[in-house]
Design an enzyme around this catalytic site. Structure first.
Site, PDB file in Angstrom:
ATOM      1  N   HIS A   1      -2.294  -6.122   1.440  1.00 22.30           N
ATOM      2  CA  HIS A   1      -2.026  -4.804   2.044  1.00 22.30           C
ATOM      3  C   HIS A   1      -1.763  -3.731   0.989  1.00 22.30           C
ATOM      4  O   HIS A   1      -1.278  -2.654   1.310  1.00 22.30           O
ATOM      5  CB  HIS A   1      -0.848  -4.887   3.024  1.00 22.30           C
TER       6      HIS A   1
ATOM      7  N   CYS B   1      -5.425  13.116  -6.970  1.00 21.32           N
ATOM      8  CA  CYS B   1      -6.341  12.212  -7.661  1.00 21.32           C
ATOM      9  C   CYS B   1      -6.564  12.725  -9.086  1.00 21.32           C
ATOM     10  O   CYS B   1      -6.988  13.868  -9.273  1.00 21.32           O
ATOM     11  CB  CYS B   1      -7.655  12.160  -6.893  1.00 21.32           C
TER      12      CYS B   1
ATOM     13  N   ARG C   1      10.357   4.319   0.991  1.00 20.25           N
ATOM     14  CA  ARG C   1      10.272   2.855   0.890  1.00 20.25           C
ATOM     15  C   ARG C   1      10.117   2.417  -0.566  1.00 20.25           C
ATOM     16  O   ARG C   1      10.654   1.396  -0.986  1.00 20.25           O
ATOM     17  CB  ARG C   1       9.119   2.345   1.751  1.00 20.25           C
TER      18      ARG C   1
ATOM     19  N   SER D   1       5.653 -12.204  10.723  1.00 21.62           N
ATOM     20  CA  SER D   1       5.612 -12.261  12.182  1.00 21.62           C
ATOM     21  C   SER D   1       4.180 -12.406  12.703  1.00 21.62           C
ATOM     22  O   SER D   1       3.968 -12.460  13.902  1.00 21.62           O
ATOM     23  CB  SER D   1       6.235 -10.990  12.764  1.00 21.62           C
TER      24      SER D   1
ATOM     25  N   ASP E   1       5.741  -4.159  -1.647  1.00 21.85           N
ATOM     26  CA  ASP E   1       6.923  -3.796  -2.451  1.00 21.85           C
ATOM     27  C   ASP E   1       6.777  -4.120  -3.937  1.00 21.85           C
ATOM     28  O   ASP E   1       7.592  -3.676  -4.756  1.00 21.85           O
ATOM     29  CB  ASP E   1       8.197  -4.443  -1.879  1.00 21.85           C
TER      30      ASP E   1
ATOM     31  N   GLN F   1       1.502  -9.968   2.001  1.00 21.74           N
ATOM     32  CA  GLN F   1       1.324  -8.739   2.796  1.00 21.74           C
ATOM     33  C   GLN F   1       2.260  -7.655   2.296  1.00 21.74           C
ATOM     34  O   GLN F   1       2.201  -6.521   2.744  1.00 21.74           O
ATOM     35  CB  GLN F   1       1.679  -9.016   4.256  1.00 21.74           C
ATOM     36  N   ASN F   2       3.145  -8.030   1.377  1.00 18.94           N
ATOM     37  CA  ASN F   2       4.167  -7.070   0.969  1.00 18.94           C
ATOM     38  C   ASN F   2       3.611  -6.071  -0.026  1.00 18.94           C
ATOM     39  O   ASN F   2       2.919  -6.436  -0.973  1.00 18.94           O
ATOM     40  CB  ASN F   2       5.371  -7.804   0.366  1.00 18.94           C
TER      41      ASN F   2
ATOM     42  N   CYS G   1     -10.516  13.936  -9.409  1.00 16.65           N
ATOM     43  CA  CYS G   1     -11.119  15.124  -8.770  1.00 16.65           C
ATOM     44  C   CYS G   1     -10.078  16.158  -8.356  1.00 16.65           C
ATOM     45  O   CYS G   1     -10.433  17.241  -7.900  1.00 16.65           O
ATOM     46  CB  CYS G   1     -11.961  14.711  -7.558  1.00 16.65           C
TER      47      CYS G   1
END
Ligand code: OAD
Ligand code: ZN
Length: 277
Positions: free
Chosen positions: A128, A170, A76, A214, A111, A108-109, A173
């Protein structure tokens, strides 16, 4: 489009002081070629099983099969990196240029297209997360890190290589990193996802402009419900298809459902806002 009703609603915004919360979902990036979640390309196949986002985008799935989940996000990410912002994104930049601190963009994207187009980090709440970033899967810190540039642009269902696995760790760590996104079995918070700030804007803003969602997630629905209980506010929904926000806008005394695509409608709204700031 009901331009005269739109014009008269926008006229109700106080010139120079009216505030706007813009709430976007995957629909705004659809015309940039990024598939929506609940459209025909929104699924992901593992073996012979098709998974929906509510199953893939979970910590549960990440625990079962972290590299399959990474593969989905890296695919994606490649689609998003190749996509270009559209006039819908650009119109929202125009709105922020005009309204400045009187606007917040709640997206909410994941991208990253709004920021790439020019909306500012400070006024954009990525509720998000953002799939161009990662963080420690074991939460040794809350820091977020860009996905290392040498991690490849994946094709659909292409596996993560051993070399890439060694980069998706990460930096603090050395344990596994995870995409910096909010999963369905996790909860919103202020630090990473600006949840409290988003709700504050839902309580205070004079206008809610919902674009291309939606209403499948909790915080956006809460925002819609808060505006539904504020008859003095203005409620606009931009979406070519039926959705819960359209119903809320149609039931609202100052609501309007604009039944078209983001690229058709947002330039008109931006133009009206710029000429009547
Ligand atoms: P969805 O895929 O659920 O919905 C996309 C919406 O965009 C639909 O209502 C479409 O009708 C509308 N749409 C399609 N093309 C459009 C266009 N050109 N202009 C305007 N609207 C258009 O995507 P979201 O609502 O964003 O969450 O999904 C919400 C969340 O569920 C996502 O952020 C993600 C997902 O699974 C997480 O991963 C936590
Ligand atoms: Zn760590």
């Amino acid at each position: 489009m009901e331009t005269s009703r739109l014009r008269s609603l926008l006229d109700r915004l106080h010139k120079g002081t009216g505030t706007i919360a813009v709430l976007t979902g995957a629909g705004i990036s659809a015309e940039s070629g990024i598939p929506t979640f609940r459209g025909p390309e929104g699924y992901w196949t593992v073996g012979s099983t098709e998974y929906r986002p509510e199953q893939m985008a979970t910590h549960f799935m990440f625990r079962q099969d972290p590299w399959e989940v990474w593969s989905w996000y890296l695919y994606r990410r490649a689609v998003c990196l190749r996509a270009e912002p559209n006039v819908g994104h650009k119109s929202i930049v125009t709105m922020e240029s005009t309204l400045a601190d009187r606007m917040r963009l709640i997206t909410q994207n994941v991208d990253g297209l709004h920021l790439r187009t020019g909306n500012t980090q400070e006024r954009t709440f990525q509720i998000h997360g953002n799939l161009h970033f990662m963080r420690c899967a074991h939460s040794c810190s809350t820091e977020i890190f860009p996905i290392p540039p040498s991690v490849g642009l994946k094709k659909r269902n292409e596996s993560v290589t051993d070399e890439e696995k060694s980069l998706l760790v990460c930096p603090r760590c050395g344990s596994l990193a995870r995409p910096h996104v909010l999963w369905f079995d996790e909860t919103y918070n202020e630090q990473h996802f600006r949840a409290d700030s988003s709700l504050r804007w839902a309580h205070q803003a004079d206008l809610l402009l919902v674009v291309g969602t939606s209403g499948a997630t909790n915080l956006p629905m809460q925002m819609g419900e808060i505006f539904s209980r504020r008859p003095e506010a203005i409620f606009l929904d931009v979406n070519p298809h039926p959705n819960p926000f359209r119903e809320m806008a149609e039931a609202h005394p100052n609501g309007l459902a604009l039944k078209g695509t983001a690229c058709e409608i947002l330039p008109v709204i931006a133009e009206l806002l710029v000429t009547r700031p």
